[in-house]
Design an enzyme around this catalytic site. Structure first.
Site, PDB file in Angstrom:
ATOM      1  N   ARG A   1       0.830  -1.198   0.000  1.00 46.41           N
ATOM      2  CA  ARG A   1       0.000   0.000   0.000  1.00 46.41           C
ATOM      3  C   ARG A   1       0.868   1.252   0.000  1.00 46.41           C
ATOM      4  O   ARG A   1       0.552   2.252  -0.649  1.00 46.41           O
ATOM      5  CB  ARG A   1      -0.950   0.009   1.213  1.00 46.41           C
ATOM      6  CG  ARG A   1      -1.718   1.335   1.364  1.00 46.41           C
ATOM      7  CD  ARG A   1      -2.816   1.257   2.409  1.00 46.41           C
ATOM      8  NE  ARG A   1      -2.382   0.726   3.676  1.00 46.41           N
ATOM      9  CZ  ARG A   1      -1.682   1.403   4.602  1.00 46.41           C
ATOM     10  NH1 ARG A   1      -1.322   2.652   4.370  1.00 46.41           N
ATOM     11  NH2 ARG A   1      -1.335   0.824   5.732  1.00 46.41           N
TER      12      ARG A   1
ATOM     13  N   TYR B   1     -17.388  15.643 -16.857  1.00 47.92           N
ATOM     14  CA  TYR B   1     -17.888  14.276 -16.734  1.00 47.92           C
ATOM     15  C   TYR B   1     -18.865  14.162 -15.567  1.00 47.92           C
ATOM     16  O   TYR B   1     -18.660  14.746 -14.509  1.00 47.92           O
ATOM     17  CB  TYR B   1     -16.697  13.335 -16.551  1.00 47.92           C
ATOM     18  CG  TYR B   1     -17.048  11.936 -16.132  1.00 47.92           C
ATOM     19  CD1 TYR B   1     -17.927  11.157 -16.882  1.00 47.92           C
ATOM     20  CD2 TYR B   1     -16.500  11.390 -14.975  1.00 47.92           C
ATOM     21  CE1 TYR B   1     -18.246   9.867 -16.493  1.00 47.92           C
ATOM     22  CE2 TYR B   1     -16.809  10.097 -14.583  1.00 47.92           C
ATOM     23  CZ  TYR B   1     -17.683   9.337 -15.341  1.00 47.92           C
ATOM     24  OH  TYR B   1     -18.006   8.065 -14.953  1.00 47.92           O
TER      25      TYR B   1
ATOM     26  N   ASP C   1      -7.927  17.453 -16.337  1.00 50.55           N
ATOM     27  CA  ASP C   1      -8.226  16.064 -16.653  1.00 50.55           C
ATOM     28  C   ASP C   1      -7.823  15.843 -18.104  1.00 50.55           C
ATOM     29  O   ASP C   1      -8.465  16.341 -19.025  1.00 50.55           O
ATOM     30  CB  ASP C   1      -9.717  15.784 -16.448  1.00 50.55           C
ATOM     31  CG  ASP C   1     -10.060  14.315 -16.615  1.00 50.55           C
ATOM     32  OD1 ASP C   1      -9.390  13.638 -17.401  1.00 50.55           O
ATOM     33  OD2 ASP C   1     -11.018  13.849 -15.960  1.00 50.55           O
TER      34      ASP C   1
ATOM     35  N   LYS D   1      -8.930   4.408 -19.584  1.00 54.75           N
ATOM     36  CA  LYS D   1      -9.250   4.720 -20.967  1.00 54.75           C
ATOM     37  C   LYS D   1      -8.046   4.473 -21.889  1.00 54.75           C
ATOM     38  O   LYS D   1      -7.653   3.338 -22.085  1.00 54.75           O
ATOM     39  CB  LYS D   1      -9.750   6.158 -21.069  1.00 54.75           C
ATOM     40  CG  LYS D   1     -10.823   6.573 -20.040  1.00 54.75           C
ATOM     41  CD  LYS D   1     -11.976   5.625 -19.926  1.00 54.75           C
ATOM     42  CE  LYS D   1     -13.167   6.193 -19.159  1.00 54.75           C
ATOM     43  NZ  LYS D   1     -13.036   6.241 -17.700  1.00 54.75           N
TER      44      LYS D   1
END
Length: 396
Positions: free
Chosen positions: A45, A97, A169, A194
């Site tokens: 982590r 978005y 973004d 994406k």
């Protein structure tokens, strides 16, 4: 070096074995030599060798100081918002978005962070929205789903004057097409699900910062909140980077061919693609991006949900699904899918209507994609014609 060469050369050969593919360190923990003394990693982590390579690669691709990998694009956005405190104010684009809109208006709002949505092309409106509490300006470019292009340099000039962070973004453009940090942005975010992943098989998000201290703050949030990317998924993104430039180039070529064809269709009222000279921001897109991208949106002349549903349900190659950026072509209906979380009362502000359709143009042959859309639109025309004849017959 050219973009493709730089990316490939930034992916290291394994120093231990000489492997040309980065190893997947599929481990949760690492052995210490002595208490508090280890080989640079203690718990996945907090850090993992495979994830570290990915973070270094994306930082180099974006010309930033620090990269951080997260379990999703939304987790990456959330990490950026965690830089803020209760009482802080965000300015965001009025056509972002739907998931980002939902995050800003719900979880961020509950944490005491307010947001004003404005047209980011209007710098006067941006300046007017700034208050002494404004700490972040959030922008997408190209935007989702209308593919509007935001002038990053112009926004950076405003944010620097007011000492506000500018976050971009960069998902739709990808690092091989657009470099927001070189244009004045402070933070870049990707839904790496994406184009960077590129194969519709990994959910992931990336953050890159220009400033080292902001990068350290993001890495602290990453570790403290725990939304990290797994070693295997990190490896998938490294693999995605290896072909990113080639894929985005071909996505863009196919998308331009589809957009040109749609522009001539009698069933289509408007086509939204920055590679078309008719696009309102065509010149800015040419100046700011290497490629125009693989997403095309269009609005039917019959601007209603029923007509759009018939089209998106009739294609064979374009699969009806959420997301974008994969090698296989997808088709979506923003009103009921990607932007369903935005209140209907705000759809007009976002340019969303019932007849709007978004395409993620894949790597199939462009002629086949055009034939697929042609069949779907022809079916809509035929159904409309038959319905009209039926109505006339009943009336008679």
């Amino acid at each position: 070096m050219k973009e493709q060469t730089k990316i490939l050369q930034s992916i290291p050969v394994d120093q231990l074995t000489g492997a040309v593919s980065v190893p997947i360190y599929q481990t949760t923990t690492f052995v210490h030599d002595l208490p508090g003394h280890h080989k640079g990693f203690d718990y996945t982590r907090s850090g993992n060798p495979t994830r570290q390579v990915l973070e270094e690669v994306v930082a180099k691709a974006e010309h930033g100081s620090t990269g951080a990998a997260f379990a999703s694009g939304m987790a990456a956005i959330d990490a950026v918002l965690r830089l803020l405190s209760a009482g802080d104010h965000v300015i965001a684009g009025n056509d972002i978005y739907g998931g980002t809109y939902r995050l800003l208006t719900t979880l961020a709002h509950r944490a005491g962070i307010s947001t004003t949505f404005v047209d980011l092309h209007d710098t006067a409106a941006v300046r007017k929205a700034i208050t002494h509490k404004t700490k972040l300006l959030w922008a997408e470019t190209p935007t989702n789903p209308l593919l509007r292009i935001i002038n990053i340099s112009a926004l950076a000039k405003v944010t620097k004057e007011h000492r506000i962070l500018l976050a971009i973004d960069n998902t739709f453009a990808s690092p091989v097409s657009q470099k927001p940090l070189l244009l004045g942005a402070d933070i870049v975010v990707h839904s790496a699900t994406k184009y960077i992943g590129g194969h519709s098989d990994v959910i992931s998000g990336l953050v890159v910062t220009k400033d080292e201290q902001i990068g350290k703050d993001i890495l602290f949030i990453q570790n403290a909140s725990g939304g990290v990317l797994s070693p295997f998924e990190s490896w998938l993104l490294i693999r995605g980077f290896e072909t990113l430039d080639l894929r985005v180039r071909q996505h863009s070529e196919n998308a331009l061919a589809v957009a040109r064809w749609l522009s001539s269709c009698p069933e289509v009222a408007e086509v939204y693609y920055p590679g078309l000279p008719s696009h309102e921001h065509y010149e800015l897109a040419k100046a700011q991006q290497r490629y125009f991208g693989g997403v095309v949106s269009f609005r039917l002349k019959r601007d209603d949900i029923d007509s759009a549903s018939k089209v998106v349900s009739s294609t064979k190659i374009f699969k009806l699904a959420e997301s974008l950026g994969g090698i296989k072509s997808l088709i979506a209906h923003p009103t009921t899918m990607t932007h369903a979380s935005i209140p209907v009362s705000r759809h007009a502000d976002f340019g969303i209507s019932g007849g709007l359709i978004r395409l993620s143009v894949g790597l199939e042959d462009a002629d086949d994609l055009i034939d697929d859309l042609s069949r779907a639109l022809n079916e809509l025309t035929l159904q409309t014609h038959n319905n009209t004849k039926h109505e006339v017959s009943i009336g008679a």
